[in-house]
Write a protein that holds these residues in place. Structure first.
Motif, mmCIF file in Angstrom:
data_model
loop_
_atom_site.group_PDB
_atom_site.id
_atom_site.type_symbol
_atom_site.label_atom_id
_atom_site.label_comp_id
_atom_site.label_asym_id
_atom_site.label_seq_id
_atom_site.Cartn_x
_atom_site.Cartn_y
_atom_site.Cartn_z
ATOM 1 N N LEU A 1 0.831 -1.202 0.000
ATOM 2 C CA LEU A 1 0.000 0.000 0.000
ATOM 3 C C LEU A 1 0.866 1.253 0.000
ATOM 4 N N ARG A 2 1.920 1.245 0.806
ATOM 5 C CA ARG A 2 2.841 2.393 0.832
ATOM 6 C C ARG A 2 3.495 2.590 -0.536
ATOM 7 N N PHE A 3 3.895 1.508 -1.161
ATOM 8 C CA PHE A 3 4.529 1.587 -2.480
ATOM 9 C C PHE A 3 3.547 2.151 -3.518
ATOM 10 N N ALA A 4 2.311 1.668 -3.469
ATOM 11 C CA ALA A 4 1.292 2.140 -4.407
ATOM 12 C C ALA A 4 1.012 3.624 -4.212
ATOM 13 N N LEU A 5 0.938 4.067 -2.975
ATOM 14 C CA LEU A 5 0.681 5.489 -2.706
ATOM 15 C C LEU A 5 1.834 6.360 -3.179
ATOM 16 N N ARG A 6 3.051 5.867 -3.113
ATOM 17 C CA ARG A 6 4.198 6.627 -3.621
ATOM 18 C C ARG A 6 4.199 6.660 -5.152
ATOM 19 N N MET A 7 3.662 5.669 -5.782
ATOM 20 C CA MET A 7 3.682 5.589 -7.247
ATOM 21 C C MET A 7 2.554 6.396 -7.911
ATOM 22 N N VAL A 8 1.481 6.690 -7.197
ATOM 23 C CA VAL A 8 0.334 7.404 -7.778
ATOM 24 C C VAL A 8 0.745 8.751 -8.366
ATOM 25 N N PRO A 9 1.465 9.617 -7.641
ATOM 26 C CA PRO A 9 1.850 10.903 -8.253
ATOM 27 C C PRO A 9 2.748 10.735 -9.474
ATOM 28 N N ILE A 10 3.622 9.771 -9.446
ATOM 29 C CA ILE A 10 4.514 9.541 -10.584
ATOM 30 C C ILE A 10 3.708 9.080 -11.793
ATOM 31 N N LEU A 11 2.764 8.180 -11.576
ATOM 32 C CA LEU A 11 1.925 7.697 -12.668
ATOM 33 C C LEU A 11 1.052 8.810 -13.245
ATOM 34 N N LEU A 12 0.529 9.663 -12.384
ATOM 35 C CA LEU A 12 -0.284 10.784 -12.858
ATOM 36 C C LEU A 12 0.538 11.712 -13.744
ATOM 37 N N ILE A 13 1.741 11.990 -13.355
ATOM 38 C CA ILE A 13 2.613 12.861 -14.160
ATOM 39 C C ILE A 13 2.907 12.201 -15.504
ATOM 40 N N LEU A 14 3.214 10.905 -15.491
ATOM 41 C CA LEU A 14 3.493 10.199 -16.746
ATOM 42 C C LEU A 14 2.285 10.203 -17.677
ATOM 43 N N PHE A 15 1.085 9.935 -17.156
ATOM 44 C CA PHE A 15 -0.121 9.940 -17.987
ATOM 45 C C PHE A 15 -0.413 11.331 -18.523
ATOM 46 N N THR A 16 -0.180 12.352 -17.739
ATOM 47 C CA THR A 16 -0.439 13.731 -18.174
ATOM 48 C C THR A 16 0.450 14.095 -19.348
ATOM 49 N N PHE A 17 1.739 13.804 -19.253
ATOM 50 C CA PHE A 17 2.654 14.189 -20.325
ATOM 51 C C PHE A 17 2.553 13.282 -21.535
#
Length: 152
Positions: A15-31
């Motif tokens: 769960l901690r790993f997933a929560l850390r990855m959410v902002p990174i994934l959002l940035i990747l999808f946006t760009f």
């Protein structure tokens, strides 16, 4: 007395790993969803509007046909051309700059408001089609029919 187990629980770590990855994934999808090129629309349909004209004509008479090209957008690279075909009677069609149009030949239009002059060369009903097209493949036809004027 300490009841907390200090062992790492796999679910909590995941769960901690997933929560850390959410902002990174959002940035990747946006760009990755952005298109780097700006799309410029250059293709706008148009309408050829014609002022009313007389219903009848006599031999030698000239009728003025006032025309306006109305486009749904404006792009400087759009070029318009005109051609006509007469299928009944005889007459001449010319642009306002006195350029005589030959049937089925294409001529460049430089203005969006222009006049055509039709000169009758016969005493019978006369009919012709005018076609205006642009360099994007749009085309519009306007038909004209003039009855022979009764001579009294």
């Amino acid at each position: 007395m300490n009841f907390i187990n200090h062992k790492k629980v796999p679910f909590v770590e995941g769960l901690r790993f997933a929560l850390r990855m959410v902002p990174i994934l959002l940035i990747l999808f946006t760009f990755s969803s952005c298109d780097k090129e700006l799309e410029i629309k250059t293709d706008f349909p148009f309408e050829l509007q014609v002022m009313p004209v007389p219903k009848s004509i006599s031999k030698g008479e000239t009728i003025t046909i006032r025309c306006t090209l109305k486009s749904k957008g404006n792009y400087q690279g759009t070029e318009y051309s005109i051609r006509y075909f007469q299928f009944d009677g005889q007459g001449k069609l010319q642009l306002e700059n006195n350029k005589l149009l030959k049937p089925n030949d294409s001529y460049s239009l430089t203005q969006q408001q222009f006049r055509l002059y039709y000169v009758s060369e016969s005493n019978v009903t006369q009919a012709f089609d005018v076609w205006v097209s642009d360099n994007h493949g749009h085309e519009q036809k306007v038909s004209f029919q003039f009855n022979a004027a009764n001579k009294e």
